[in-house]
Design a protein around this motif. Sequence first.
Motif, PDB file in Angstrom:
ATOM      1  N   GLY A   1      26.256  37.959  26.099  1.00  0.00           N
ATOM      2  CA  GLY A   1      27.474  38.604  26.547  1.00  0.00           C
ATOM      3  C   GLY A   1      27.555  40.013  25.996  1.00  0.00           C
ATOM      4  N   VAL A   2      28.673  40.656  26.242  1.00  0.00           N
ATOM      5  CA  VAL A   2      28.903  42.036  25.800  1.00  0.00           C
ATOM      6  C   VAL A   2      29.717  42.000  24.511  1.00  0.00           C
ATOM      7  N   PRO A   3      29.198  42.581  23.412  1.00  0.00           N
ATOM      8  CA  PRO A   3      29.899  42.469  22.124  1.00  0.00           C
ATOM      9  C   PRO A   3      31.179  43.298  22.081  1.00  0.00           C
ATOM     10  N   LEU A   4      32.167  42.740  21.393  1.00  0.00           N
ATOM     11  CA  LEU A   4      33.439  43.427  21.166  1.00  0.00           C
ATOM     12  C   LEU A   4      33.957  42.992  19.803  1.00  0.00           C
ATOM     13  N   ARG A   5      34.232  43.961  18.945  1.00  0.00           N
ATOM     14  CA  ARG A   5      34.802  43.664  17.625  1.00  0.00           C
ATOM     15  C   ARG A   5      36.284  44.021  17.636  1.00  0.00           C
TER      16      ARG A   5
ATOM     17  N   PHE B   1      43.827  34.937  19.904  1.00  0.00           N
ATOM     18  CA  PHE B   1      43.509  33.971  20.953  1.00  0.00           C
ATOM     19  C   PHE B   1      42.664  34.658  22.019  1.00  0.00           C
ATOM     20  N   VAL B   2      41.704  33.939  22.559  1.00  0.00           N
ATOM     21  CA  VAL B   2      40.849  34.521  23.590  1.00  0.00           C
ATOM     22  C   VAL B   2      40.673  33.546  24.745  1.00  0.00           C
ATOM     23  N   ASP B   3      40.367  34.111  25.885  1.00  0.00           N
ATOM     24  CA  ASP B   3      40.021  33.333  27.072  1.00  0.00           C
ATOM     25  C   ASP B   3      38.831  32.423  26.760  1.00  0.00           C
ATOM     26  N   PRO B   4      38.813  31.194  27.259  1.00  0.00           N
ATOM     27  CA  PRO B   4      37.682  30.300  26.987  1.00  0.00           C
ATOM     28  C   PRO B   4      36.334  30.851  27.459  1.00  0.00           C
ATOM     29  N   ARG B   5      36.344  31.811  28.376  1.00  0.00           N
ATOM     30  CA  ARG B   5      35.088  32.416  28.830  1.00  0.00           C
ATOM     31  C   ARG B   5      34.503  33.371  27.803  1.00  0.00           C
ATOM     32  N   ILE B   6      35.285  33.726  26.794  1.00  0.00           N
ATOM     33  CA  ILE B   6      34.836  34.626  25.734  1.00  0.00           C
ATOM     34  C   ILE B   6      34.281  33.796  24.581  1.00  0.00           C
ATOM     35  N   THR B   7      33.129  34.210  24.069  1.00  0.00           N
ATOM     36  CA  THR B   7      32.505  33.516  22.941  1.00  0.00           C
ATOM     37  C   THR B   7      32.967  34.129  21.621  1.00  0.00           C
ATOM     38  N   VAL B   8      33.411  33.271  20.708  1.00  0.00           N
ATOM     39  CA  VAL B   8      33.748  33.706  19.355  1.00  0.00           C
ATOM     40  C   VAL B   8      32.479  33.623  18.505  1.00  0.00           C
ATOM     41  N   VAL B   9      31.966  34.776  18.088  1.00  0.00           N
ATOM     42  CA  VAL B   9      30.741  34.847  17.298  1.00  0.00           C
ATOM     43  C   VAL B   9      31.048  34.719  15.810  1.00  0.00           C
ATOM     44  N   ASP B  10      32.100  35.412  15.357  1.00  0.00           N
ATOM     45  CA  ASP B  10      32.449  35.363  13.937  1.00  0.00           C
ATOM     46  C   ASP B  10      33.939  35.646  13.798  1.00  0.00           C
ATOM     47  N   TYR B  11      34.514  35.136  12.704  1.00  0.00           N
ATOM     48  CA  TYR B  11      35.941  35.277  12.425  1.00  0.00           C
ATOM     49  C   TYR B  11      36.117  35.415  10.918  1.00  0.00           C
TER      50      TYR B  11
ATOM     51  N   PRO C   1      44.230  41.541   7.442  1.00  0.00           N
ATOM     52  CA  PRO C   1      43.748  41.729   8.814  1.00  0.00           C
ATOM     53  C   PRO C   1      42.863  40.567   9.250  1.00  0.00           C
ATOM     54  N   VAL C   2      42.950  40.254  10.523  1.00  0.00           N
ATOM     55  CA  VAL C   2      42.070  39.269  11.154  1.00  0.00           C
ATOM     56  C   VAL C   2      40.971  40.041  11.882  1.00  0.00           C
ATOM     57  N   LEU C   3      39.725  39.753  11.550  1.00  0.00           N
ATOM     58  CA  LEU C   3      38.565  40.461  12.100  1.00  0.00           C
ATOM     59  C   LEU C   3      37.705  39.461  12.869  1.00  0.00           C
ATOM     60  N   VAL C   4      37.481  39.754  14.147  1.00  0.00           N
ATOM     61  CA  VAL C   4      36.774  38.801  15.008  1.00  0.00           C
ATOM     62  C   VAL C   4      35.715  39.529  15.834  1.00  0.00           C
ATOM     63  N   ASP C   5      34.516  38.957  15.862  1.00  0.00           N
ATOM     64  CA  ASP C   5      33.451  39.427  16.741  1.00  0.00           C
ATOM     65  C   ASP C   5      33.364  38.507  17.944  1.00  0.00           C
ATOM     66  N   LEU C   6      33.364  39.112  19.125  1.00  0.00           N
ATOM     67  CA  LEU C   6      33.392  38.376  20.378  1.00  0.00           C
ATOM     68  C   LEU C   6      32.224  38.777  21.265  1.00  0.00           C
ATOM     69  N   LEU C   7      31.904  37.921  22.216  1.00  0.00           N
ATOM     70  CA  LEU C   7      31.021  38.248  23.323  1.00  0.00           C
ATOM     71  C   LEU C   7      31.787  38.049  24.606  1.00  0.00           C
ATOM     72  N   LEU C   8      32.004  39.145  25.340  1.00  0.00           N
ATOM     73  CA  LEU C   8      32.690  39.081  26.622  1.00  0.00           C
ATOM     74  C   LEU C   8      31.710  38.677  27.720  1.00  0.00           C
ATOM     75  N   PRO C   9      32.230  38.008  28.763  1.00  0.00           N
ATOM     76  CA  PRO C   9      31.343  37.672  29.889  1.00  0.00           C
ATOM     77  C   PRO C   9      30.756  38.929  30.512  1.00  0.00           C
ATOM     78  N   ARG C  10      29.463  38.889  30.785  1.00  0.00           N
ATOM     79  CA  ARG C  10      28.823  40.034  31.434  1.00  0.00           C
ATOM     80  C   ARG C  10      29.310  40.153  32.872  1.00  0.00           C
ATOM     81  N   PRO C  11      29.454  41.387  33.355  1.00  0.00           N
ATOM     82  CA  PRO C  11      29.883  41.570  34.754  1.00  0.00           C
ATOM     83  C   PRO C  11      28.851  40.994  35.705  1.00  0.00           C
ATOM     84  N   GLU C  12      29.330  40.417  36.788  1.00  0.00           N
ATOM     85  CA  GLU C  12      28.416  39.821  37.762  1.00  0.00           C
ATOM     86  C   GLU C  12      27.826  40.889  38.650  1.00  0.00           C
TER      87      GLU C  12
END
Length: 235
Positions: free
Chosen positions: A6-10, A198-208, A224-235
């Motif tokens: 997926g696409v990373p987002l911190r 909270f994140v959409d179930p389509r988003i992967t939680v990599v680290d918290y 602070p709450v720090l979270v690394d995510l992977l967003l769904p890649r665009p189709e």
Amino acid sequence: MARGSGVPLRVVSYNIHGQRDDTAALAAVVRDAAPDVVIVQEGPRRFRWRRKSAALAESFGLVVAGGGLPALGNLLLTSLRVRVLATRCQRFPLTPGRHLRGAAYADCVVAGGARFTVAGSHLSTDPAERPAQAALLKRELDAAGAPVVAGADLNEGPDGPAWATVARGLTDAADAAGRADRLTYPCAAPRRRIDALFVDPRITVVDYDVVDTPLTRRASDHFPVLVDLLLPRPE
């Protein structure tokens, strides 16, 4: 912790206590985290709030995406990896004698082309008010067209009704990472988890992480709450 493609987002979600503490420590905390998005509660909401919001963002090495006074202190900040497409603000109905509360929303696209909606809110300290506010926030989250990333100071823990309303159908990032035991408030003697992402179930939680360091203990009364995510890649 889940991993995948997926696409990373911190993301950082942070109640900054109206910048009433050590502002140099606050800026250092956020800069050290190097986030793509910061969801701020208790940001500037009064006289010269635009200038104060811009100064806060600059101290973090970020830019203002949305929120501020129209969202009653809920402020969304982004790095240059994130392009903001549209923003909107929400004010919850006023209960006489209480503080106004609200939320901020931004539709965004991050480098790599993944779209998402980021939201930030701060619910009332009054347990009688929170459920209705949570329902209004949840209605907006459910209406978002893109995967949602929502940070909030809910002023109650995971066993509360407002928390349950907001969390319904979304992933609690702390639960997903197996770190729901990490407490967020107050810094001086942590005893509650009232700050959530909270994140959409389509988003992967990599680290918290709930960042508990000497700097964060000086910067605010919330960690602070720090979270690394992977967003769904665009189709």
